[in-house]
Scaffold this active site. Structure first.
Site, PDB file in Angstrom:
ATOM      1  N   HIS A 144       0.811  -1.226   0.000  1.00 41.85           N
ATOM      2  CA  HIS A 144       0.000   0.000   0.000  1.00 41.85           C
ATOM      3  C   HIS A 144       0.841   1.271   0.000  1.00 41.85           C
ATOM      4  CE1 HIS A 144      -3.743  -2.329   1.716  1.00 41.85           C
ATOM      5  NE2 HIS A 144      -3.543  -2.528   0.423  1.00 41.85           N
TER       6      HIS A 144
ATOM      7  N   ASN B 261      -3.349 -12.943  15.749  1.00 48.36           N
ATOM      8  CA  ASN B 261      -4.187 -11.759  15.953  1.00 48.36           C
ATOM      9  C   ASN B 261      -4.967 -11.975  17.244  1.00 48.36           C
ATOM     10  OD1 ASN B 261      -6.308  -9.752  15.722  1.00 48.36           O
ATOM     11  ND2 ASN B 261      -5.944  -9.703  13.512  1.00 48.36           N
TER      12      ASN B 261
HETATM   13  C1  BJW Z   1      -3.187  -6.923  16.488  1.00 49.28           C
HETATM   14  C2  BJW Z   1      -2.688  -6.228  17.503  1.00 49.28           C
HETATM   15  C3  BJW Z   1      -1.448  -6.764  17.981  1.00 49.28           C
HETATM   16  C4  BJW Z   1      -4.495  -5.173  17.037  1.00 49.28           C
HETATM   17  N1  BJW Z   1      -0.942  -7.843  17.361  1.00 49.28           N
HETATM   18  N2  BJW Z   1      -2.757  -7.948  15.835  1.00 49.28           N
HETATM   19  C5  BJW Z   1     -16.367  -4.577  -1.926  1.00 49.28           C
HETATM   20  C6  BJW Z   1     -15.903  -5.868  -1.737  1.00 49.28           C
HETATM   21  C7  BJW Z   1     -14.560  -6.184  -1.918  1.00 49.28           C
HETATM   22  C8  BJW Z   1     -13.659  -5.203  -2.278  1.00 49.28           C
HETATM   23  C9  BJW Z   1     -14.118  -3.923  -2.472  1.00 49.28           C
HETATM   24  C10 BJW Z   1     -15.460  -3.613  -2.294  1.00 49.28           C
HETATM   25  N3  BJW Z   1     -15.606  -2.278  -2.535  1.00 49.28           N
HETATM   26  C11 BJW Z   1     -14.405  -1.753  -2.841  1.00 49.28           C
HETATM   27  C12 BJW Z   1     -13.487  -2.747  -2.807  1.00 49.28           C
HETATM   28  C13 BJW Z   1     -12.045  -2.615  -3.063  1.00 49.28           C
HETATM   29  C14 BJW Z   1     -11.328  -1.951  -1.920  1.00 49.28           C
HETATM   30  C15 BJW Z   1     -11.663  -2.688  -0.624  1.00 49.28           C
HETATM   31  O1  BJW Z   1     -11.080  -3.694  -0.276  1.00 49.28           O
HETATM   32  N4  BJW Z   1     -12.601  -2.177   0.154  1.00 49.28           N
HETATM   33  C16 BJW Z   1     -13.057  -2.858   1.370  1.00 49.28           C
HETATM   34  C17 BJW Z   1     -12.960  -1.915   2.543  1.00 49.28           C
HETATM   35  C18 BJW Z   1     -14.423  -3.409   1.138  1.00 49.28           C
HETATM   36  N5  BJW Z   1      -9.911  -2.057  -2.227  1.00 49.28           N
HETATM   37  C19 BJW Z   1      -9.287  -1.164  -2.983  1.00 49.28           C
HETATM   38  O2  BJW Z   1      -9.851  -0.173  -3.406  1.00 49.28           O
HETATM   39  C20 BJW Z   1      -7.838  -1.448  -3.323  1.00 49.28           C
HETATM   40  N6  BJW Z   1      -7.610  -1.246  -4.702  1.00 49.28           N
HETATM   41  C21 BJW Z   1      -8.262  -1.943  -5.633  1.00 49.28           C
HETATM   42  O3  BJW Z   1      -9.052  -2.825  -5.363  1.00 49.28           O
HETATM   43  O4  BJW Z   1      -7.930  -1.571  -6.898  1.00 49.28           O
HETATM   44  C22 BJW Z   1      -8.631  -2.165  -7.986  1.00 49.28           C
HETATM   45  C23 BJW Z   1      -8.117  -1.521  -9.242  1.00 49.28           C
HETATM   46  C24 BJW Z   1      -7.513  -2.301 -10.200  1.00 49.28           C
HETATM   47  C25 BJW Z   1      -7.044  -1.693 -11.380  1.00 49.28           C
HETATM   48  C26 BJW Z   1      -7.172  -0.334 -11.549  1.00 49.28           C
HETATM   49  C27 BJW Z   1      -7.753   0.450 -10.585  1.00 49.28           C
HETATM   50  C28 BJW Z   1      -8.224  -0.150  -9.415  1.00 49.28           C
HETATM   51  C29 BJW Z   1      -6.905  -0.499  -2.603  1.00 49.28           C
HETATM   52  C30 BJW Z   1      -6.951  -0.659  -1.141  1.00 49.28           C
HETATM   53  C31 BJW Z   1      -6.054   0.383  -0.486  1.00 49.28           C
HETATM   54  C32 BJW Z   1      -6.177   0.347   1.014  1.00 49.28           C
HETATM   55  N7  BJW Z   1      -5.519   1.449   1.550  1.00 49.28           N
HETATM   56  C33 BJW Z   1      -5.515   1.630   3.003  1.00 49.28           C
HETATM   57  C34 BJW Z   1      -5.218   3.095   3.274  1.00 49.28           C
HETATM   58  C35 BJW Z   1      -3.832   3.400   3.096  1.00 49.28           C
HETATM   59  C36 BJW Z   1      -3.727   4.776   3.484  1.00 49.28           C
HETATM   60  C37 BJW Z   1      -3.057   4.980   4.727  1.00 49.28           C
HETATM   61  O5  BJW Z   1      -2.384   4.126   5.315  1.00 49.28           O
HETATM   62  O6  BJW Z   1      -3.249   6.088   5.074  1.00 49.28           O
HETATM   63  O7  BJW Z   1      -4.579   0.754   3.598  1.00 49.28           O
HETATM   64  S1  BJW Z   1      -7.019   1.263   3.826  1.00 49.28           S
HETATM   65  C38 BJW Z   1      -6.288   0.723   5.281  1.00 49.28           C
HETATM   66  O8  BJW Z   1      -6.748  -0.625   5.481  1.00 49.28           O
HETATM   67  C39 BJW Z   1      -4.776   0.662   5.016  1.00 49.28           C
HETATM   68  C40 BJW Z   1      -4.450  -0.729   5.499  1.00 49.28           C
HETATM   69  O9  BJW Z   1      -3.273  -1.188   4.892  1.00 49.28           O
HETATM   70  C41 BJW Z   1      -5.674  -1.512   5.153  1.00 49.28           C
HETATM   71  C42 BJW Z   1      -5.843  -2.789   5.906  1.00 49.28           C
HETATM   72  O10 BJW Z   1      -6.051  -2.546   7.266  1.00 49.28           O
HETATM   73  P1  BJW Z   1      -5.368  -3.521   8.322  1.00 49.28           P
HETATM   74  O11 BJW Z   1      -3.916  -3.425   8.215  1.00 49.28           O
HETATM   75  O12 BJW Z   1      -5.964  -4.857   8.218  1.00 49.28           O
HETATM   76  O13 BJW Z   1      -5.777  -2.788   9.694  1.00 49.28           O
HETATM   77  P2  BJW Z   1      -7.126  -2.901  10.544  1.00 49.28           P
HETATM   78  O14 BJW Z   1      -7.158  -1.722  11.440  1.00 49.28           O
HETATM   79  O15 BJW Z   1      -8.291  -3.140   9.690  1.00 49.28           O
HETATM   80  O16 BJW Z   1      -6.931  -4.225  11.422  1.00 49.28           O
HETATM   81  C43 BJW Z   1      -5.959  -4.297  12.447  1.00 49.28           C
HETATM   82  C44 BJW Z   1      -5.941  -5.711  13.011  1.00 49.28           C
HETATM   83  O17 BJW Z   1      -4.883  -5.799  13.933  1.00 49.28           O
HETATM   84  C45 BJW Z   1      -7.214  -6.085  13.776  1.00 49.28           C
HETATM   85  O18 BJW Z   1      -7.676  -7.345  13.302  1.00 49.28           O
HETATM   86  C46 BJW Z   1      -6.753  -6.205  15.234  1.00 49.28           C
HETATM   87  O19 BJW Z   1      -7.437  -7.224  15.957  1.00 49.28           O
HETATM   88  C47 BJW Z   1      -5.303  -6.559  15.049  1.00 49.28           C
HETATM   89  N8  BJW Z   1      -4.417  -6.186  16.147  1.00 49.28           N
HETATM   90  N9  BJW Z   1      -3.449  -5.189  17.866  1.00 49.28           N
HETATM   91  C48 BJW Z   1      -1.589  -8.409  16.317  1.00 49.28           C
HETATM   92  N10 BJW Z   1      -0.798  -6.202  19.000  1.00 49.28           N
END
Ligand code: BJW
Ligand code: ZN
Length: 247
Positions: A119, A213
């Site tokens: 990302h 997790n």
């Molecule tokens: C612990 C802990 C400890 C706590 N030890 N664990 C409908 C269905 C499916 C998909 C889509 C949909 N509608 C839209 C989409 C696509 C969309 C998507 O997935 N949306 C969903 C929300 C539904 N995806 C996209 O748009 C992606 N691009 C794409 O699909 O492009 C297609 C394309 C192709 C060709 C041309 C054009 C387009 C892009 C996704 C980009 C995500 N970006 C972000 C923001 C980055 C900005 C930033 O950082 O500022 O990335 S979103 C945000 O979420 C960030 C993260 O990397 C990402 C994932 O979050 P993560 O890391 O899982 O964090 P949390 O907070 O969710 O979870 C934390 C976990 O830690 C928890 O489980 C806790 O329990 C645990 N935890 N303490 C271990 N100590």
């Protein structure tokens, strides 16, 4: 009965191809907030509302305020024992890839080298006109920052919703998921695609997929087992059980 921990360690002992997917939870113990769950809002907005090209087009300064706060957090943070354990793991397997959704740079700072940042990186920004890139975590003098080359507006080099992931890194992450014997999913809610789909790719290809997790996630049911502990506790224990931290 053999514990999940013992099953994971046994699987790793006999594996030569291992891959790991990490998310924000890995950096939680470094003091970096996760995106979802308690405290996951920014100025009352969900990440899905701030991290989009549309939000940036509408109000670049507001989006940059969010990233300036995150840049400061990344600057102040230090890798934790979870990051360090993953860095120690890479030398132990003939094929190892760490695919992270995190943009904070802490895996690299901990020493991981077989690493793809799916990302983007909070330390990089690029000009929307000429694509010139700059990389640092220094406080920005003005928001939005401007390109020193052409004066155009810069944006964070981060993958926002609706944007494609970096092509080469994504291909490497998929290849690693397809060929892994053991696949670890650590500290991610597994809600954001396509990254979360890597765990499904690995499971479909026959890998033993384990989750580390404290909480259940959307994909927990498909995993071979889950260690419900913080990654900063569980990962060093795994590396210790494998026998030391050096390759
Ligand atoms: C612990 C802990 C400890 C706590 N030890 N664990 C409908 C269905 C499916 C998909 C889509 C949909 N509608 C839209 C989409 C696509 C969309 C998507 O997935 N949306 C969903 C929300 C539904 N995806 C996209 O748009 C992606 N691009 C794409 O699909 O492009 C297609 C394309 C192709 C060709 C041309 C054009 C387009 C892009 C996704 C980009 C995500 N970006 C972000 C923001 C980055 C900005 C930033 O950082 O500022 O990335 S979103 C945000 O979420 C960030 C993260 O990397 C990402 C994932 O979050 P993560 O890391 O899982 O964090 P949390 O907070 O969710 O979870 C934390 C976990 O830690 C928890 O489980 C806790 O329990 C645990 N935890 N303490 C271990 N100590
Ligand atoms: Zn420029």
């Amino acid at each position: 009965m053999i514990s999940v921990f013992d099953r994971l360690v046994a699987a790793l002992r006999s594996a030569s191809r291992v891959s790991v997917l990490t998310g924000a939870g890995v950096s939680a113990e470094s003091g970096i907030a996760t995106f979802r769950g308690a405290g996951g809002l920014w100025e009352g907005h969900r990440i899905e509302e701030v991290a989009t090209p549309e939000a940036f087009a509408e109000d670049p300064e507001r989006v940059w305020r969010f990233y300036e706060m995150r840049r400061r957090n990344a600057r102040d943070a230090r890798p934790n024992p979870g990051h360090e354990a993953l860095a120690a793991m890479e030398g132990r397997f003939s094929e190892f890839l760490l695919a992270t959704q995190n943009v904070d740079g802490l895996h690299r700072r901990a020493g991981s080298r077989n690493l793809v940042e799916l990302h983007g990186s909070i330390a990089r920004r690029y000009c929307v006109q000429c694509r010139r890139t700059e990389e640092d975590l220094e406080p920005l003098e003005m928001l939005p920052p401007v390109c020193p080359g052409c004066g155009g507006m810069q944006r964070p080099d981060i993958v926002w919703f609706g944007e494609p992931l970096p092509v080469a890194g994504w291909a490497d992450a998929q290849d690693a998921a397809r060929s892994a014997e053991v696949y670890l999913v650590v500290g991610t809610s597994a809600e954001v695609y396509p990254a979360a789909g890597l765990a499904l790719v690995a499971a479909d290809a026959g890998a033993a997929v384990f989750e580390i997790n404290p909480a259940e996630t959307a994909l927990s049911p498909v995993f071979a087992g889950a260690i419900r502990e913080p990654s900063g506790v569980a990962l060093p224990r795994v590396v210790d059980a494998l026998g030391g931290r050096t390759a």
